[in-house]
Design a protein around this motif. Structure first.
Motif, PDB file in Angstrom:
ATOM      1  N   ILE A  27       0.850  -1.204   0.000  1.00  0.00           N
ATOM      2  CA  ILE A  27       0.000   0.000   0.000  1.00  0.00           C
ATOM      3  C   ILE A  27       0.889   1.259   0.000  1.00  0.00           C
ATOM      4  CG2 ILE A  27      -1.622   1.342   1.435  1.00  0.00           C
ATOM      5  CD1 ILE A  27      -2.951  -0.986  -0.087  1.00  0.00           C
ATOM      6  N   LEU A  28       1.984   1.221   0.750  1.00  0.00           N
ATOM      7  CA  LEU A  28       2.902   2.376   0.771  1.00  0.00           C
ATOM      8  C   LEU A  28       3.527   2.586  -0.611  1.00  0.00           C
ATOM      9  CD1 LEU A  28       4.831   2.041   4.180  1.00  0.00           C
ATOM     10  CD2 LEU A  28       2.588   3.062   3.724  1.00  0.00           C
ATOM     11  N   ARG A  29       3.860   1.467  -1.292  1.00  0.00           N
ATOM     12  CA  ARG A  29       4.442   1.573  -2.649  1.00  0.00           C
ATOM     13  C   ARG A  29       3.481   2.288  -3.586  1.00  0.00           C
ATOM     14  NH1 ARG A  29       5.798  -3.969  -1.849  1.00  0.00           N
ATOM     15  NH2 ARG A  29       7.906  -3.837  -1.002  1.00  0.00           N
ATOM     16  N   HIS A  30       2.182   2.042  -3.401  1.00  0.00           N
ATOM     17  CA  HIS A  30       1.183   2.653  -4.278  1.00  0.00           C
ATOM     18  C   HIS A  30       0.785   4.062  -3.831  1.00  0.00           C
ATOM     19  CE1 HIS A  30       0.748  -1.466  -5.750  1.00  0.00           C
ATOM     20  NE2 HIS A  30       0.261  -0.905  -6.829  1.00  0.00           N
ATOM     21  N   ALA A  31       1.300   4.504  -2.687  1.00  0.00           N
ATOM     22  CA  ALA A  31       0.884   5.821  -2.175  1.00  0.00           C
ATOM     23  C   ALA A  31       1.530   6.958  -2.965  1.00  0.00           C
ATOM     24  CB  ALA A  31       1.220   5.941  -0.690  1.00  0.00           C
ATOM     25  N   GLY A  32       2.519   6.629  -3.772  1.00  0.00           N
ATOM     26  CA  GLY A  32       3.138   7.644  -4.623  1.00  0.00           C
ATOM     27  C   GLY A  32       4.394   8.221  -4.005  1.00  0.00           C
ATOM     28  N   PRO A  33       5.268   8.790  -4.851  1.00  0.00           N
ATOM     29  CA  PRO A  33       6.550   9.294  -4.352  1.00  0.00           C
ATOM     30  C   PRO A  33       6.354  10.470  -3.384  1.00  0.00           C
ATOM     31  CG  PRO A  33       6.230   9.870  -6.671  1.00  0.00           C
ATOM     32  CD  PRO A  33       5.097   8.976  -6.294  1.00  0.00           C
ATOM     33  N   GLY A  34       7.126  10.462  -2.332  1.00  0.00           N
ATOM     34  CA  GLY A  34       7.078  11.578  -1.379  1.00  0.00           C
ATOM     35  C   GLY A  34       5.897  11.541  -0.421  1.00  0.00           C
ATOM     36  N   ALA A  35       5.049  10.513  -0.526  1.00  0.00           N
ATOM     37  CA  ALA A  35       3.861  10.473   0.338  1.00  0.00           C
ATOM     38  C   ALA A  35       4.196  10.014   1.754  1.00  0.00           C
ATOM     39  CB  ALA A  35       2.790   9.564  -0.259  1.00  0.00           C
ATOM     40  N   ASP A 270      -9.076  -9.476  -0.061  1.00  0.00           N
ATOM     41  CA  ASP A 270      -7.691  -9.016  -0.174  1.00  0.00           C
ATOM     42  C   ASP A 270      -7.472  -8.009   0.950  1.00  0.00           C
ATOM     43  OD1 ASP A 270      -5.332  -7.635  -0.816  1.00  0.00           O
ATOM     44  OD2 ASP A 270      -5.702  -7.738  -2.976  1.00  0.00           O
ATOM     45  N   MET A 271      -6.546  -8.319   1.872  1.00  0.00           N
ATOM     46  CA  MET A 271      -6.339  -7.450   3.037  1.00  0.00           C
ATOM     47  C   MET A 271      -5.851  -6.052   2.662  1.00  0.00           C
ATOM     48  SD  MET A 271      -7.509  -8.842   5.641  1.00  0.00           S
ATOM     49  CE  MET A 271      -6.965  -7.652   6.851  1.00  0.00           C
ATOM     50  N   ARG A 272      -5.371  -5.897   1.429  1.00  0.00           N
ATOM     51  CA  ARG A 272      -4.910  -4.559   1.038  1.00  0.00           C
ATOM     52  C   ARG A 272      -6.070  -3.578   0.962  1.00  0.00           C
ATOM     53  NH1 ARG A 272      -1.559  -5.719  -4.159  1.00  0.00           N
ATOM     54  NH2 ARG A 272      -3.486  -6.867  -4.510  1.00  0.00           N
ATOM     55  N   HIS A 273      -7.286  -4.116   0.875  1.00  0.00           N
ATOM     56  CA  HIS A 273      -8.440  -3.204   0.906  1.00  0.00           C
ATOM     57  C   HIS A 273      -8.566  -2.549   2.288  1.00  0.00           C
ATOM     58  CE1 HIS A 273     -12.254  -1.378   0.169  1.00  0.00           C
ATOM     59  NE2 HIS A 273     -12.571  -1.782   1.376  1.00  0.00           N
ATOM     60  N   ALA A 274      -8.632  -3.384   3.335  1.00  0.00           N
ATOM     61  CA  ALA A 274      -8.798  -2.846   4.698  1.00  0.00           C
ATOM     62  C   ALA A 274      -7.585  -2.003   5.099  1.00  0.00           C
ATOM     63  CB  ALA A 274      -9.004  -3.993   5.683  1.00  0.00           C
ATOM     64  N   ILE A 275      -6.388  -2.467   4.723  1.00  0.00           N
ATOM     65  CA  ILE A 275      -5.166  -1.720   5.071  1.00  0.00           C
ATOM     66  C   ILE A 275      -5.167  -0.370   4.359  1.00  0.00           C
ATOM     67  CG2 ILE A 275      -2.636  -1.702   4.867  1.00  0.00           C
ATOM     68  CD1 ILE A 275      -2.831  -4.855   4.926  1.00  0.00           C
ATOM     69  N   GLY A 276      -5.505  -0.385   3.078  1.00  0.00           N
ATOM     70  CA  GLY A 276      -5.533   0.846   2.290  1.00  0.00           C
ATOM     71  C   GLY A 276      -6.604   1.801   2.791  1.00  0.00           C
ATOM     72  N   ALA A 278      -7.650   2.028   5.866  1.00  0.00           N
ATOM     73  CA  ALA A 278      -7.132   2.614   7.107  1.00  0.00           C
ATOM     74  C   ALA A 278      -6.002   3.614   6.823  1.00  0.00           C
ATOM     75  CB  ALA A 278      -6.634   1.514   8.043  1.00  0.00           C
ATOM     76  N   PHE A 279      -5.265   3.378   5.751  1.00  0.00           N
ATOM     77  CA  PHE A 279      -4.165   4.288   5.427  1.00  0.00           C
ATOM     78  C   PHE A 279      -4.692   5.631   4.908  1.00  0.00           C
ATOM     79  CE2 PHE A 279      -0.876   6.012   2.572  1.00  0.00           C
ATOM     80  CZ  PHE A 279       0.120   6.188   3.525  1.00  0.00           C
ATOM     81  N   HIS A 280      -5.732   5.576   4.080  1.00  0.00           N
ATOM     82  CA  HIS A 280      -6.216   6.819   3.447  1.00  0.00           C
ATOM     83  C   HIS A 280      -7.332   7.500   4.240  1.00  0.00           C
ATOM     84  CE1 HIS A 280      -3.733   6.389  -0.080  1.00  0.00           C
ATOM     85  NE2 HIS A 280      -4.044   5.108  -0.114  1.00  0.00           N
ATOM     86  N   HIS A 281      -7.939   6.796   5.203  1.00  0.00           N
ATOM     87  CA  HIS A 281      -9.049   7.344   5.968  1.00  0.00           C
ATOM     88  C   HIS A 281      -8.689   8.712   6.558  1.00  0.00           C
ATOM     89  CE1 HIS A 281     -12.566   7.336   8.560  1.00  0.00           C
ATOM     90  NE2 HIS A 281     -11.780   7.759   9.526  1.00  0.00           N
ATOM     91  N   PRO A 282      -9.575   9.733   6.521  1.00  0.00           N
ATOM     92  CA  PRO A 282     -10.986   9.672   6.104  1.00  0.00           C
ATOM     93  C   PRO A 282     -11.214   9.840   4.596  1.00  0.00           C
ATOM     94  CG  PRO A 282     -10.507  11.828   7.010  1.00  0.00           C
ATOM     95  CD  PRO A 282      -9.246  11.040   7.134  1.00  0.00           C
ATOM     96  N   ALA A 283     -10.136   9.979   3.803  1.00  0.00           N
ATOM     97  CA  ALA A 283     -10.335  10.056   2.352  1.00  0.00           C
ATOM     98  C   ALA A 283     -10.452   8.638   1.793  1.00  0.00           C
ATOM     99  CB  ALA A 283      -9.151  10.784   1.733  1.00  0.00           C
ATOM    100  N   ALA A 285      -8.973   6.449  -1.634  1.00  0.00           N
ATOM    101  CA  ALA A 285      -8.018   6.571  -2.734  1.00  0.00           C
ATOM    102  C   ALA A 285      -8.016   5.268  -3.529  1.00  0.00           C
ATOM    103  CB  ALA A 285      -6.631   6.848  -2.160  1.00  0.00           C
ATOM    104  N   PRO A 286      -7.608   5.315  -4.801  1.00  0.00           N
ATOM    105  CA  PRO A 286      -7.551   4.072  -5.593  1.00  0.00           C
ATOM    106  C   PRO A 286      -6.633   3.058  -4.918  1.00  0.00           C
ATOM    107  CG  PRO A 286      -7.104   6.001  -6.975  1.00  0.00           C
ATOM    108  CD  PRO A 286      -7.123   6.476  -5.551  1.00  0.00           C
ATOM    109  N   LEU A 287      -7.050   1.798  -4.894  1.00  0.00           N
ATOM    110  CA  LEU A 287      -6.243   0.751  -4.268  1.00  0.00           C
ATOM    111  C   LEU A 287      -5.976  -0.370  -5.281  1.00  0.00           C
ATOM    112  CD1 LEU A 287      -7.976   0.499  -0.759  1.00  0.00           C
ATOM    113  CD2 LEU A 287      -5.754   1.520  -1.284  1.00  0.00           C
ATOM    114  N   PRO A 288      -4.809  -1.017  -5.144  1.00  0.00           N
ATOM    115  CA  PRO A 288      -4.444  -2.060  -6.107  1.00  0.00           C
ATOM    116  C   PRO A 288      -5.140  -3.391  -5.802  1.00  0.00           C
ATOM    117  CG  PRO A 288      -2.737  -1.833  -4.454  1.00  0.00           C
ATOM    118  CD  PRO A 288      -3.774  -0.803  -4.130  1.00  0.00           C
ATOM    119  N   VAL A 289      -6.463  -3.365  -5.727  1.00  0.00           N
ATOM    120  CA  VAL A 289      -7.201  -4.611  -5.428  1.00  0.00           C
ATOM    121  C   VAL A 289      -8.144  -4.934  -6.584  1.00  0.00           C
ATOM    122  CG1 VAL A 289      -7.100  -4.308  -2.914  1.00  0.00           C
ATOM    123  CG2 VAL A 289      -9.038  -3.377  -4.175  1.00  0.00           C
TER     124      VAL A 289
END
Ligand code: NAD
Ligand code: MG
Length: 405
Positions: A27-35, A270-276, A278-283, A285-289
């Motif tokens: 999820i961090l890899r997909h968060a984009g550079p500098g995020a 896919d746990m990346r949904h719940a993790i993603g 929680a990472f972007h909450h309250p927004a 964001a697109p997730l790699p699922v």
């Protein structure tokens, strides 16, 4: 950083080398550079994996919980600029390093002290480790409020409930429906389950998870832990927590309201949904699922769980009703029994039997006043489980080194 862009978020992952930890790194890899700016990554046995992740994300510090692996970790990080540390204390110190968002994904009760250290920072804690709430739910919820921390559930069922909880109408919640895949033994007859091997128990049909939680899914102890976890997270009475077997694992859980409405959250398993989330909450964001293709899935099934083949659910409900340190005793006895099952010292159904014996031997349960009370009960229940496992081996006449299955 471009003008107006927000500064990088400081992120730590406790249990970075595990199944949830690796998905979090993704999820961090997909968060984009500098995020993000990675503060601490912790692990235990997989030194190469820990060092590789720490190099990739230029972590400030990488920590193994095993003090005997310090030199290995230091060598694996040579020239990287990443600080190396080792031992339980070092994991707790790393968890306390200032971070905006911490993923708590250490497995088992080993996660308690580090997760509490992260929570006490008063920032955002993404909680995958369910044992914290099962063993010390009251304490964790109180500490989160005291520290002003935001606690975001990552266990997929609890994350689903969090997503469909109508917060302004919180009092209108009638009950929650925790869905369970039913695990690999869902349709097996009792006699076949009794003889199940660790290899069979670890093979989950829908989710790719760590070994312990996969076996807990087969016994449904995982769902039992999740019942207790939900009670604490969402301040529910035991009778407001229900379990529903749902073989497709598409509906991750539901909330039923007093007006008869039932709100469900769906997604691919896919746990990346719940993790993603929680990472972007309250927004959002697109997730790699994977996206759901409901027409291709066609049908979603639901049925009541079988209390005879899966006694873990009844034991969890008894622990919820007993309150206090009962959840801690259930989890610790279950962890001891699970290790014995993995080592072939205990048959599959022996796990629930040992937990039941330990719960009845140690009841009634006092409330947990501090984490020390939790650790004392954890040790007591493990010792009680150990005695019962040893007694069973003696009674079976197999002696030391005996193996089931
Ligand atoms: P895992 O076994 O794959 O990984 C566990 C992590 O904890 C590893 O990084 C390991 O190095 C670390 N660890 C193990 N023992 C340790 C110790 N004594 N001290 C410090 N660190 C230690 O486990 P997982 O499947 O990623 O699960 C992690 C937590 O998340 C568990 O509490 C589990 O119940 C929960 N969870 C997992 C999933 C899932 O899909 N895997 C889903 C929901 C909840
Ligand atoms: Mg779950």
């Amino acid at each position: 950083m471009s003008e107006g862009a927000s500064p990088p978020r400081r992120v730590s992952i406790l249990g970075a080398t595990g199944s949830i930890g690796r998905s979090t790194l993704d999820i961090l890899r997909h968060a984009g550079p500098g995020a993000v700016e990675v503060v601490a990554l912790t692990g235990r046995d997989n030194i190469a994996g820990l060092a590789e992740a720490a190099r990739e994300f230029r972590a400030e510090v990488a920590v193994t919980a095993d003090p005997s692996r310090y030199e290995d970790l230091k060598a694996a990080l040579a020239g990287s600029g990443v600080e190396a540390a080792a031992g339980e204390r070092a994991v707790i110190e790393a968890a306390a390093r200032p971070a905006d968002w911490t993923m708590a994904a250490i497995v088992g009760s080993a996660g308690l002290a580090p997760t509490l250290a992260a929570l006490r920072q008063g920032r955002t804690l993404a909680l995958a480790n369910k044992e914290c709430l099962v063993s010390a739910g009251g304490l964790f919820i109180e500490e989160a409020a005291r520290a002003g921390a935001e606690l975001l559930p990552v266990d997929s069922e609890h994350n689903a409930i969090f997503q469909v909880l109508d917060r302004p109408n919180r009092a209108a919640v009638e009950k929650i429906l925790l869905t369970a895949s039913g695990g690999p033994f869902r349709d097996w007859p009792a006699e076949r389950i009794a003889e199940a091997t660790p290899e069979e128990a670890v093979a989950h049909p829908n989710w790719d998870m760590g070994a312990k939680i996969s076996i807990d899914s087969a016994s449904m102890f995982n769902k039992g832990l999740e019942m207790i976890e939900a009670m604490h997270l969402f301040a529910l009475r035991p009778d407001q927590v229900e379990v529903l077997v749902h073989p497709q694992s598409i509906v991750h859980s539901m909330v039923a309201y007093v007006d008869g409405a039932v709100l469900a959250q769906m997604g691919a398993p896919d746990m990346r949904h719940a993790i993603g989330h929680a990472f972007h909450h309250p927004a959002r964001a697109p997730l790699p699922v994977e996206r759901l293709d409901l027409a291709a899935i066609g049908a979603l099934e639901f049925r009541a769980p079988d209390p005879v083949r899966f006694p873990a659910l009844r034991l969890a409900r008894e622990a919820m009703e007993a309150g206090g340190l009962a959840g801690c005793a259930l989890n610790a006895a279950k962890e001891a029994a699970l290790e014995a099952f993995m080592d072939r010292r205990l048959p599959f159904m022996g796990m629930a039997q040992v937990v039941e014996e330990v719960l009845s031997a140690l009841s009634p349960f006092a409330p947990a006043g501090s984490l020390d009370d939790v650790f004392a009960m954890d040790a007591l229940a493990r010792a009680a489980a150990g005695e019962r496992i040893a007694a069973r081996i003696r009674a079976s006449g197999l002696g030391k080194g005996a193996a089931f299955a």
